[in-house]
Motif scaffolding. Sequence first.
Motif, PDB file in Angstrom:
ATOM      1  N   GLY A   1      50.464  62.255  39.977  1.00 33.56           N
ATOM      2  CA  GLY A   1      49.723  61.521  41.587  1.00 33.56           C
ATOM      3  C   GLY A   1      49.158  60.367  42.307  1.00 33.56           C
ATOM      4  N   ILE A   2      51.040  59.452  42.338  1.00 31.51           N
ATOM      5  CA  ILE A   2      50.605  58.579  43.250  1.00 31.51           C
ATOM      6  C   ILE A   2      51.365  58.613  44.696  1.00 31.51           C
ATOM      7  CG2 ILE A   2      52.433  56.754  43.984  1.00 31.51           C
ATOM      8  CD1 ILE A   2      53.222  55.790  41.158  1.00 31.51           C
ATOM      9  N   ILE A   3      51.827  59.902  44.582  1.00 35.15           N
ATOM     10  CA  ILE A   3      51.595  60.829  45.861  1.00 35.15           C
ATOM     11  C   ILE A   3      50.578  62.284  46.600  1.00 35.15           C
ATOM     12  CG2 ILE A   3      52.686  62.330  48.265  1.00 35.15           C
ATOM     13  CD1 ILE A   3      55.910  60.455  46.828  1.00 35.15           C
ATOM     14  N   PRO A   4      49.704  61.899  47.082  1.00 32.69           N
ATOM     15  CA  PRO A   4      48.931  63.124  46.131  1.00 32.69           C
ATOM     16  C   PRO A   4      50.060  64.559  46.864  1.00 32.69           C
ATOM     17  CG  PRO A   4      48.358  61.404  48.306  1.00 32.69           C
ATOM     18  CD  PRO A   4      49.954  61.463  47.392  1.00 32.69           C
TER      19      PRO A   4
ATOM     20  N   ARG B   1      43.972  59.226  39.480  1.00 26.56           N
ATOM     21  CA  ARG B   1      44.432  58.012  39.115  1.00 26.56           C
ATOM     22  C   ARG B   1      43.828  57.480  38.004  1.00 26.56           C
ATOM     23  NH1 ARG B   1      42.712  52.599  42.679  1.00 26.56           N
ATOM     24  NH2 ARG B   1      43.130  53.015  44.812  1.00 26.56           N
ATOM     25  N   ARG B   2      42.775  58.306  36.987  1.00 27.41           N
ATOM     26  CA  ARG B   2      42.909  58.306  35.853  1.00 27.41           C
ATOM     27  C   ARG B   2      43.399  58.514  35.208  1.00 27.41           C
ATOM     28  NH1 ARG B   2      36.862  59.914  33.558  1.00 27.41           N
ATOM     29  NH2 ARG B   2      37.290  59.379  31.030  1.00 27.41           N
TER      30      ARG B   2
ATOM     31  N   ARG C   1      46.610  59.122  35.258  1.00 25.40           N
ATOM     32  CA  ARG C   1      47.681  58.250  35.578  1.00 25.40           C
ATOM     33  C   ARG C   1      47.341  57.599  34.803  1.00 25.40           C
ATOM     34  NH1 ARG C   1      47.919  58.061  40.681  1.00 25.40           N
ATOM     35  NH2 ARG C   1      47.056  56.066  41.276  1.00 25.40           N
ATOM     36  N   ASN C   2      46.298  56.787  34.418  1.00 20.90           N
ATOM     37  CA  ASN C   2      45.625  55.512  33.513  1.00 20.90           C
ATOM     38  C   ASN C   2      45.827  55.798  32.623  1.00 20.90           C
ATOM     39  OD1 ASN C   2      43.504  53.694  32.795  1.00 20.90           O
ATOM     40  ND2 ASN C   2      44.292  52.372  34.114  1.00 20.90           N
TER      41      ASN C   2
ATOM     42  N   PHE D   1      54.090  55.168  33.467  1.00 25.19           N
ATOM     43  CA  PHE D   1      55.142  54.789  34.295  1.00 25.19           C
ATOM     44  C   PHE D   1      56.156  53.250  34.171  1.00 25.19           C
ATOM     45  CE2 PHE D   1      55.878  56.977  38.689  1.00 25.19           C
ATOM     46  CZ  PHE D   1      56.848  56.843  38.808  1.00 25.19           C
TER      47      PHE D   1
ATOM     48  N   PRO E   1      46.643  47.639  32.936  1.00 21.42           N
ATOM     49  CA  PRO E   1      45.831  48.762  33.264  1.00 21.42           C
ATOM     50  C   PRO E   1      44.794  49.324  32.118  1.00 21.42           C
ATOM     51  CG  PRO E   1      48.643  49.450  32.277  1.00 21.42           C
ATOM     52  CD  PRO E   1      47.808  48.121  32.513  1.00 21.42           C
TER      53      PRO E   1
ATOM     54  N   SER F   1      40.228  48.994  33.838  1.00 23.62           N
ATOM     55  CA  SER F   1      39.850  50.706  34.057  1.00 23.62           C
ATOM     56  C   SER F   1      38.589  49.813  33.367  1.00 23.62           C
ATOM     57  CB  SER F   1      40.623  51.470  32.737  1.00 23.62           C
ATOM     58  OG  SER F   1      40.217  52.574  32.788  1.00 23.62           O
TER      59      SER F   1
ATOM     60  N   ASN G   1      37.834  53.067  31.181  1.00 24.68           N
ATOM     61  CA  ASN G   1      38.035  54.047  30.215  1.00 24.68           C
ATOM     62  C   ASN G   1      38.757  53.266  29.275  1.00 24.68           C
ATOM     63  OD1 ASN G   1      36.057  56.446  31.444  1.00 24.68           O
ATOM     64  ND2 ASN G   1      37.906  56.536  32.525  1.00 24.68           N
TER      65      ASN G   1
END
Lengths: 227, 385
Positions: free
Chosen positions: A50-53, A78-79, A81-82, A87, A107, A111, A113
């Motif tokens: 999801g870094i590239i939409p 973002r969420r 990915r986090n 990665f 990370p 955040s 969460n």
Amino acid sequence: MISVRNLQFQYPNSPFELSVPRFELEAGQHTAIVGPSGCGKTTFLNLLAGIIPWTEDAASEFQFCSVPLAVSSSREMRRFRNESVGFVFQDFRLLEYLSIKDNILLPVTLSSNARGIDWDARVEKLITKVGLEMLRDRPVSKLSRGEQQRVAVCRALLREPALVLADEPTANLDGVNARGVWDLLFEQSDEIGSTIIAVTHGSDGLEHFKQRVSFEEINFGGKPSLE
Amino acid sequence: MISFACAYLCSQWKLVMTLVIIIGLSIALPITSARVIARYRAELESRSVSPPLLVGARGDRFDLVLRSQFFVGELQQSLTYKEYDRLSNSNELVCAPLHLVHSAGQGRWPIVGTSSVYLNAQALSLKEGQPFVEVGTCVIGAEVAKQLNGMSAIKSDLQSTFGFGDASPYELKVVGVLKESFTPDDQAVFVSLETAWLLDGYGHLHQDGDAGTAVNRNSFLYDVEGSHVPQNSQTEITESNRQQIHFHGEQENYRISSVAVWPVTNEAGVLLRVNYQDNRTTQVVVPGEEFEKLMKHVVRVGDILDLVFVILLMISTMMVALSTAQSVQLRKKHLETMYYLGCEASKVRQLLFIELSMVAGLALVACTLIVLLLDSTAPSLLSIL
């Protein structure tokens, strides 16, 4: 666990085209995607993370653990990915002014969460496993490249993610360090049951993977181009 | 998150220090300048109130005010005691003579020859000791007392560079110390007019049989009837030799620098000014008016300084903007990494905000320190002004 259908992607003003009609992986699988430099492997990983939409396309589908993600907002991605993706980057992407411990904690520090878990204990466990416990407060700029990539692997595994993406993680390392990083990645991922997708352009580390896929088998977009 | 921000700022300490100093100075300099000017104005205003009028020889009006109020140096023109005598005969005026020629402590402390009227009118009270009644005694200001550190006598300075002259330095016995007034009076040594004239050379002490030598042709004492310079002048005045002090010439012709006047009524003050309006040798000056003229110049200087500070502020703003842009460029990869790792945008903004706040906080501390530092040196800045 991962299901990609009809992924179409093209950089603006570029002849490069990525077209993945179908890509599926079961949980816990370790898959190596092999292909020459510039064929779009990194772009594919960045799309998965999801870094590239994702381009808005009604036919595109991306499901992670049966949750559709292709139409998710930037915030949701973002969420995702986090919390669900670890990665490991080719160039490590560590913040050189932070210590080993702070880099691994980055990370979760940035955040909201991340409550209810003793992150310090997790960091301690990880850095002890990679033999950096004596250097925990040292800035990463003062570490060797092999040590830096071990820190990057620890950071990727901190959340115990369901999916670990590795973009040529040993490309900049010598043989001994490269082996160390692969061993660490597999040992830790197996312990937490993560799925690994790693891309590589050579034979480096391929022996660790039961499943190896040529990128041409995935990408039907044709013409390889510089990423 | 604060430790992350600290770590980044520490890694960029040169840039941070530059920003902190630029911002700190940009804020501190205008503040300090405004404070120094305000303090200068307050000091001048408070001093210009008392005495409300000064009588002196015609010449530079501001010079007369500055020297009579702040005891800075010697007036080029002088009055005679006769003038003071005439003024003090009025029931409507409270007058104090001022003799501002000599100094002590290598020029650090002016010796002010005056009368007890001056001390009363300026509300200067004794912290300890007694007034300067006898010749050769003095009362010192609070600051002088601090610097003397318990010494019981002060020696007046030599009048000429090489120590030759018509008057010798005398040891003045300290008989009293004034309470602190935070005015130039704290820095002064007060003596009676007789003592001041003794230092002038109108009077002296010498041993029996010492007829003395003639007075230098260029000396102001040359015209004083019967004056001479003792060959072996005694500079220490004791109880036993005090009676031997003698003066030459007519007292009414002895010099004084100016007369401080406190009119009992407004009318008396106005009348005094009118009386002296056409006087060709003597003038009446209102210190408040002279200070007001000076303050106009100071305010003009302040305006110019403000303009300079505005230009400085613009330059520093551009430098700060440039440094920030450079810093953002440097941080681009860091911010990209945070995005790649899925860090929350609001948290990243929070981190950047903390970093900026820390720089701003440090700049504020630097600004406060600079202001305090310059404030503590303000008295010396004022003395330069």
